[in-house]
Design a protein around this motif. Structure first.
Motif, short mmCIF file in Angstrom:
data_model
loop_
_atom_site.label_atom_id
_atom_site.label_comp_id
_atom_site.label_asym_id
_atom_site.label_seq_id
_atom_site.Cartn_x
_atom_site.Cartn_y
_atom_site.Cartn_z
N ARG A 105 70.29 29.63 37.46
CA ARG A 105 71.04 30.24 36.35
C ARG A 105 72.33 30.86 36.89
N ARG A 106 73.19 29.99 37.41
CA ARG A 106 74.47 30.45 37.95
C ARG A 106 75.56 29.41 37.63
N PHE A 107 75.51 28.83 36.46
CA PHE A 107 76.48 27.78 36.11
C PHE A 107 77.91 28.32 36.13
N HIS A 108 78.17 29.40 35.40
CA HIS A 108 79.53 29.94 35.34
C HIS A 108 79.91 30.63 36.65
N ALA A 109 78.94 31.27 37.29
CA ALA A 109 79.22 31.94 38.57
C ALA A 109 79.66 30.93 39.62
N THR A 110 79.00 29.78 39.65
CA THR A 110 79.38 28.73 40.60
C THR A 110 80.77 28.19 40.30
N GLN A 111 81.06 28.00 39.02
CA GLN A 111 82.37 27.50 38.62
C GLN A 111 83.47 28.47 39.01
N LEU A 112 83.25 29.76 38.76
CA LEU A 112 84.26 30.76 39.11
C LEU A 112 84.46 30.84 40.62
N GLN A 113 83.36 30.77 41.37
CA GLN A 113 83.47 30.83 42.82
C GLN A 113 84.25 29.63 43.37
N ARG A 114 84.03 28.48 42.77
CA ARG A 114 84.76 27.28 43.21
C ARG A 114 86.26 27.43 42.99
N LEU A 115 86.66 28.07 41.89
CA LEU A 115 88.07 28.19 41.55
C LEU A 115 88.76 29.38 42.21
N THR A 116 88.01 30.45 42.47
CA THR A 116 88.65 31.69 42.93
C THR A 116 88.08 32.25 44.22
N GLY A 117 86.89 31.83 44.60
CA GLY A 117 86.24 32.41 45.78
C GLY A 117 85.46 33.66 45.48
N LEU A 118 85.50 34.16 44.23
CA LEU A 118 84.77 35.37 43.86
C LEU A 118 83.30 35.06 43.65
N ASP A 119 82.44 35.89 44.21
CA ASP A 119 81.00 35.75 44.05
C ASP A 119 80.51 36.87 43.15
N VAL A 120 80.25 36.55 41.88
CA VAL A 120 79.90 37.58 40.90
C VAL A 120 78.64 37.15 40.15
N GLY A 121 78.17 38.02 39.27
CA GLY A 121 77.01 37.70 38.45
C GLY A 121 77.35 36.68 37.38
N GLU A 122 76.32 36.04 36.83
CA GLU A 122 76.52 35.01 35.82
C GLU A 122 77.18 35.58 34.57
N GLY A 123 76.74 36.74 34.11
CA GLY A 123 77.35 37.34 32.93
C GLY A 123 78.79 37.75 33.18
#
Length: 421
Positions: A286-304
């Motif tokens: 359950r990290r679909f959006h978190a993985t997408q954001l990390q790929r684009l920005t390098g930020l590792d954050v929660g899914e919400g």
């Protein structure tokens, strides 16, 4: 005297120097760097210590139970499930006891402190807690984990954007299997509903408001419905005609919206020569959006948090494209957004809330409050007004940021105060 047997996964000097040869009940300040944190009702003695710049929770248990809980927590960590992280276990043969050591879950809340401060007419906020519990139980069951004692007292909550994430704290009765039967899942759900109902009735009694009891009981029972809806979505295998296979996209979109990544999609004929297909979706973490954001920005954050930040990033990408008169790719927009927007605004938002929580969560609160205030005003109120609302703790009541105000009605709180009752 028999020497204690230490098994530490975090062999920091401060931890090694603790008086492991004495019963936990005899540990006292200032000889031991204890932190006095209320933990609510507990079957076992629990204390907190500060060592090497970190906080640790220590629980005294019979050796057999401590060993089993330690092993279960390691399995949960390996499966990346939401639970406190095990740091070690120490066996004390002279006292026939053991001390289980876990990492303190920073930024977390106990339900009592939060529920006691939530107004009775704030069912949205309570619903966030119950959604978090149902989701945690589904995730545990998907991985073959039988909790056995899911309750509000054994759950900690951490803010994640507009959501709350629930984490398992007590695994004394937990078991890990290759998979769970429907009967095992049903029993765990029954125990959860019963325990949550008891916890909410306790809150009503503490508030001296018996009139809240019927509503609280209804909310407790709703956990089963919340659980069933999510379980069905994750495990349903619908059938449809070959010409209607476009419906697969709708299923994937719905799963992605809830944060679940899809590892594999399988379409198989219902029977030999049949036109109807059965859809099976293999759902991942359950990290679909978190993985997408990390790929684009390098930020590792929660899914919400990632869902909120991706919306801000997409708006910024649109602005860049308009200014440039041509499309700007996602990765370029992501890097510029981090430098020019996210990083400075995280610091400003964090300062506006008195440095409580994390800068990323503070920025998520800012974005949500700005949107809600703009919706009310009928136009974009701008960042400065939203910052003022955060600093004055005057955020809209329907905002998840209101939880921050509820938690700290008059003054900022330190991370280390979050567990206090």
């Amino acid at each position: 005297m028999a020497a204690p047997q230490l098994r530490l996964r975090a062999p920091h000097p401060g931890l090694l120097g603790l008086p492991w040869d004495r019963p936990l009940a005899e540990w006292a300040a200032p000889q031991v760097p204890l932190r006095d944190l209320a933990v609510g009702p507990s079957r076992h003695l629990v204390k907190f210590v500060e060592c090497d710049g970190q906080w640790w929770a220590l629980k005294e248990l019979p050796p057999r139970i401590a060993r089993r809980e330690y092993d279960v927590l390691i399995r949960l960590e390996e499966m990346a499930l939401n639970a406190v992280r095990p740091a070690g276990v120490v066996f004390q043969p002279d006292f026939d006891t053991a001390i289980l050591l876990t990492r303190y879950l920073a930024g977390s809340w106990q339900y009592r402190r939060l529920f006691m401060r939530l107004p009775p007419d704030a069912p949205k906020h309570r619903a966030r807690l119950l959604d978090a519990m149902a989701t945690l139980l589904v995730e545990l069951h998907r991985h073959g984990v039988f909790w056995g004692d899911c309750s509000l007292a054994n759950t900690l909550f951490v803010r994640d954007g507009q959501l709350l994430q629930a984490s398992l704290v007590d695994a004394e009765t937990s078991e890990v299997h290759p998979s769970l039967s429907d009967g095992q899942r049903g029993l765990d759900i029954d125990l959860t509903v019963e325990n949550v109902a008891a916890g909410l009735l306790d809150v009503a009694a503490r508030l001296e408001k018996p009139e809240l009891e019927p509503g609280f009981l209804t909310e407790a029972r709703s956990i089963r419905e919340r659980y069933d809806q999510l379980w069905e979505l994750l495990h349903a295998e619908p059938t449809f005609g070959f010409a209607d296979r476009y419906r697969v996209e709708g299923t994937i979109r719905k799963l992605n919206e809830l944060g679940f990544a899809v590892d594999e999609v399988s379409l198989q004929p219902v029977s030999a020569g049949a036109d109807e297909l059965t859809l099976h979706v293999a759902v991942g973490d359950r990290r679909f959006h978190a993985t997408q954001l990390q790929r684009l920005t390098g930020l590792d954050v929660g899914e919400g948090q990632a869902r909120i930040l991706l919306g801000d990033l997409q708006a910024y990408q649109g602005q860049l494209s308009r200014e440039a008169g041509q499309d700007v790719d996602e990765r370029t927009a992501g890097q510029l957004w981090v430098m020019e927007v996210a990083t400075p605004m995280m610091h400003r938002a964090h300062a506006a809330v008195g440095g409580t929580g994390t800068p990323i969560q503070a920025y998520c609160d800012l974005l949500e409050v700005r949107w809600l205030l703009s919706e009310r005003a009928g136009h974009d109120v701008g960042t400065e007004r939203a910052l003022q609302a955060l600093s004055r703790q005057a955020v809209p009541s329907e905002s998840a940021a209101q939880l921050r105000v509820v938690e700290t009605p008059t003054e900022p709180f330190s991370v280390l105060d979050d567990h206090e009752d």
